[in-house]
Enzyme design. Structure first.
Site, PDB file in Angstrom:
ATOM      1  N   HIS A  69      -9.758  18.477   3.641  1.00 50.25           N
ATOM      2  CA  HIS A  69     -10.290  17.114   3.654  1.00 50.25           C
ATOM      3  C   HIS A  69     -11.806  17.144   3.475  1.00 50.25           C
ATOM      4  O   HIS A  69     -12.510  17.974   4.043  1.00 50.25           O
ATOM      5  CB  HIS A  69      -9.854  16.328   4.894  1.00 50.25           C
ATOM      6  CG  HIS A  69     -10.546  16.644   6.178  1.00 50.25           C
ATOM      7  ND1 HIS A  69     -11.744  16.048   6.544  1.00 50.25           N
ATOM      8  CD2 HIS A  69     -10.202  17.439   7.202  1.00 50.25           C
ATOM      9  CE1 HIS A  69     -12.081  16.484   7.751  1.00 50.25           C
ATOM     10  NE2 HIS A  69     -11.174  17.329   8.169  1.00 50.25           N
ATOM     11  N   ASP A  75     -16.475  20.655   9.981  1.00 46.63           N
ATOM     12  CA  ASP A  75     -15.313  19.750   9.852  1.00 46.63           C
ATOM     13  C   ASP A  75     -15.612  18.656   8.834  1.00 46.63           C
ATOM     14  O   ASP A  75     -16.129  17.619   9.206  1.00 46.63           O
ATOM     15  CB  ASP A  75     -14.977  19.153  11.215  1.00 46.63           C
ATOM     16  CG  ASP A  75     -13.744  18.263  11.179  1.00 46.63           C
ATOM     17  OD1 ASP A  75     -13.021  18.275  10.177  1.00 46.63           O
ATOM     18  OD2 ASP A  75     -13.527  17.539  12.169  1.00 46.63           O
ATOM     19  N   GLU A  92      -9.051  11.763   5.996  1.00 52.87           N
ATOM     20  CA  GLU A  92      -8.278  12.559   6.976  1.00 52.87           C
ATOM     21  C   GLU A  92      -8.622  12.120   8.387  1.00 52.87           C
ATOM     22  O   GLU A  92      -7.763  12.050   9.267  1.00 52.87           O
ATOM     23  CB  GLU A  92      -8.568  14.060   6.800  1.00 52.87           C
ATOM     24  CG  GLU A  92      -7.689  14.967   7.676  1.00 52.87           C
ATOM     25  CD  GLU A  92      -8.211  15.200   9.085  1.00 52.87           C
ATOM     26  OE1 GLU A  92      -7.444  15.681   9.939  1.00 52.87           O
ATOM     27  OE2 GLU A  92      -9.382  14.890   9.369  1.00 52.87           O
ATOM     28  N   GLU A  93      -9.909  11.833   8.588  1.00 49.69           N
ATOM     29  CA  GLU A  93     -10.378  11.511   9.937  1.00 49.69           C
ATOM     30  C   GLU A  93      -9.849  10.162  10.439  1.00 49.69           C
ATOM     31  O   GLU A  93      -9.964   9.844  11.612  1.00 49.69           O
ATOM     32  CB  GLU A  93     -11.916  11.548   9.988  1.00 49.69           C
ATOM     33  CG  GLU A  93     -12.523  12.919   9.674  1.00 49.69           C
ATOM     34  CD  GLU A  93     -12.278  13.966  10.757  1.00 49.69           C
ATOM     35  OE1 GLU A  93     -11.611  13.656  11.759  1.00 49.69           O
ATOM     36  OE2 GLU A  93     -12.755  15.105  10.583  1.00 49.69           O
ATOM     37  N   ASP A 152      -8.959  23.473   7.134  1.00 46.49           N
ATOM     38  CA  ASP A 152      -9.699  22.458   7.884  1.00 46.49           C
ATOM     39  C   ASP A 152     -10.373  23.145   9.073  1.00 46.49           C
ATOM     40  O   ASP A 152      -9.686  23.589   9.993  1.00 46.49           O
ATOM     41  CB  ASP A 152      -8.715  21.375   8.355  1.00 46.49           C
ATOM     42  CG  ASP A 152      -9.411  20.187   9.009  1.00 46.49           C
ATOM     43  OD1 ASP A 152     -10.655  20.206   9.124  1.00 46.49           O
ATOM     44  OD2 ASP A 152      -8.702  19.234   9.401  1.00 46.49           O
ATOM     45  N   HIS A 169     -17.039  16.860  15.727  1.00 45.50           N
ATOM     46  CA  HIS A 169     -17.150  15.394  15.597  1.00 45.50           C
ATOM     47  C   HIS A 169     -18.463  14.832  16.151  1.00 45.50           C
ATOM     48  O   HIS A 169     -18.503  13.680  16.592  1.00 45.50           O
ATOM     49  CB  HIS A 169     -15.936  14.694  16.252  1.00 45.50           C
ATOM     50  CG  HIS A 169     -14.699  14.791  15.406  1.00 45.50           C
ATOM     51  ND1 HIS A 169     -13.530  14.109  15.673  1.00 45.50           N
ATOM     52  CD2 HIS A 169     -14.462  15.482  14.266  1.00 45.50           C
ATOM     53  CE1 HIS A 169     -12.620  14.398  14.747  1.00 45.50           C
ATOM     54  NE2 HIS A 169     -13.177  15.228  13.890  1.00 45.50           N
TER      55      HIS A 169
HETATM   56  N1  DPN Z   1      -8.458  17.755  11.514  1.00 42.78           N
HETATM   57  C1  DPN Z   1      -9.354  18.202  12.536  1.00 42.78           C
HETATM   58  C2  DPN Z   1      -9.986  16.957  13.104  1.00 42.78           C
HETATM   59  O1  DPN Z   1     -10.857  16.455  12.468  1.00 42.78           O
HETATM   60  O2  DPN Z   1      -9.613  16.488  14.171  1.00 42.78           O
HETATM   61  C3  DPN Z   1      -8.744  19.095  13.578  1.00 42.78           C
HETATM   62  C4  DPN Z   1      -7.821  20.128  13.004  1.00 42.78           C
HETATM   63  C5  DPN Z   1      -8.281  21.143  12.209  1.00 42.78           C
HETATM   64  C6  DPN Z   1      -6.483  20.056  13.212  1.00 42.78           C
HETATM   65  C7  DPN Z   1      -7.403  22.091  11.681  1.00 42.78           C
HETATM   66  C8  DPN Z   1      -5.614  20.984  12.692  1.00 42.78           C
HETATM   67  C9  DPN Z   1      -6.071  22.001  11.925  1.00 42.78           C
HETATM   68 ZN    ZN Z   2     -11.032  17.998  10.154  1.00 40.36          ZN
END
Ligand code: DPN
Ligand code: ZN
Length: 313
Positions: free
Chosen positions: A121, A133, A167-168, A196, A283
């Protein structure tokens, strides 16, 4: 060349192999094994992260869905893929009253009935630049795709790379993509690899335990470089592999950890700081280019390439 251990080797052969390993270790801390997959230059991955950081800085500090920083990130990735000979497609959608985009990049050739997909993402949260992230996965994926082009890799299967929007907000872009596939096109996807958060500053080495064959491929890579792994549990179902898995497509991936705390046992095997989050800036506004562990980013960029090459040949 396969690194088997023969019963008798000449002194010259031992020296030649040792020299080979030493040279590659100096070049880019490459795994001490010889595989078909290329060593992804981590300096190039980091250069993409610098660009994504600049884009966030110039656009209110983030690259979030529906904001200028997201579109600029998409344009950056797309321009390089177009120049490298990929066939790119932008998929537009609306979420939370804002326009979002997925970027799909197909590498011409390979069996159209056997598609290997890898995705990351590209959106951040609104509170920061989202460099771990998920600039990390996005940048490694871009560099792997550019390496496909540089090496003119022509695998048996068809390669498709994807950068997901929103994605977020709950994996909106990837779900849109999967829902938009016809039953026939869905059946052509032999596997989906997800990346991710792969450069967390206090990293763990987690492998998704969804499809056994994909999991084994990624574990083989880590075994080859002598790094212990654990099964990924923190993020279960929380990233873009989830819609693919729900549709019955085999999925896998790697992850270096988010807000969970590294245990003493994990620090003993991986280094880093016990009692601290894998990513203390998860985050938040400190998820900048300073929020990256270069060793983790390097290993996982190579793991990504290894899986893409191994699963598509
Ligand atoms: N998708 C990420 C988030 O922004 O919360 C957390 C995540 C990363 C979940 C990798 C699963 C695998
Ligand atoms: Zn993420």
């Amino acid at each position: 060349m396969k690194l088997s251990v023969p019963g008798r080797v000449t002194g010259a052969a031992v020296i030649a192999v040792a020299a080979l390993l030493t040279t590659s270790a100096i070049a880019d801390a490459a795994p001490a094994r010889v595989a078909a997959a290329p060593d992804i230059p981590v300096a190039n991955v980091k250069a993409h992260l610098t660009q994504l950081q600049s884009i966030a800085t110039a656009n209110g500090g983030n690259r979030a869905h529906g904001r200028a920083g997201y579109k600029a990130s998409l344009d950056y990735v797309k321009a390089q893929l177009d120049a490298a000979g990929f066939t790119t497609t932008i998929q537009q959608f609306t979420a939370s009253s804002r326009v979002g985009y997925n970027l799909i990049a197909d590498w011409p050739g390979g069996d159209a009935n056997q598609v290997v997909m890898a995705g990351s993402h590209l959106d951040s949260v609104t509170s920061g630049a989202g460099i771990n992230d998920n600039g990390s996965g996005s940048a490694a994926l871009l560099e792997a795709a550019l390496t496909v082009s540089r090496t003119q890799y022509q695998p048996t299967k068809h390669l498709r790379f994807a950068w997901w929007g929103a994605e977020e907000l709950g994996m909106i872009g990837s779900r849109n993509y999967v829902n938009g596939l016809t039953t026939a096109n869905r059946a052509k996807i032999s596997g989906y690899l997800n990346f991710d958060m792969i450069g967390s500053p206090n990293p763990g080495y987690f492998v998704y335990d969804d499809d056994p064959a994909i999991e084994k491929t990624l574990k083989d890579f880590y075994a080859g470089i002598g790094v212990a792994t654990e099964i990924e549990t923190e993020g279960d179902g929380r990233s873009d592999h989830a819609p693919f898995k729900s549709a019955g497509i085999p999925v896998g991936g790697v992850f270096t950890g988010a807000s969970s705390t590294k245990s003493a046992a994990q620090a003993a095997k991986w280094g880093g700081t016990a009692g601290q989050s894998f990513d203390r800036c998860y985050h938040s506004s400190c998820d900048t280019t300073s929020n990256i562990n270069d060793t983790a980013l390097n290993r996982n960029s190579d793991a990504l390439a290894y899986a893409v090459w191994e699963l598509s040949e």
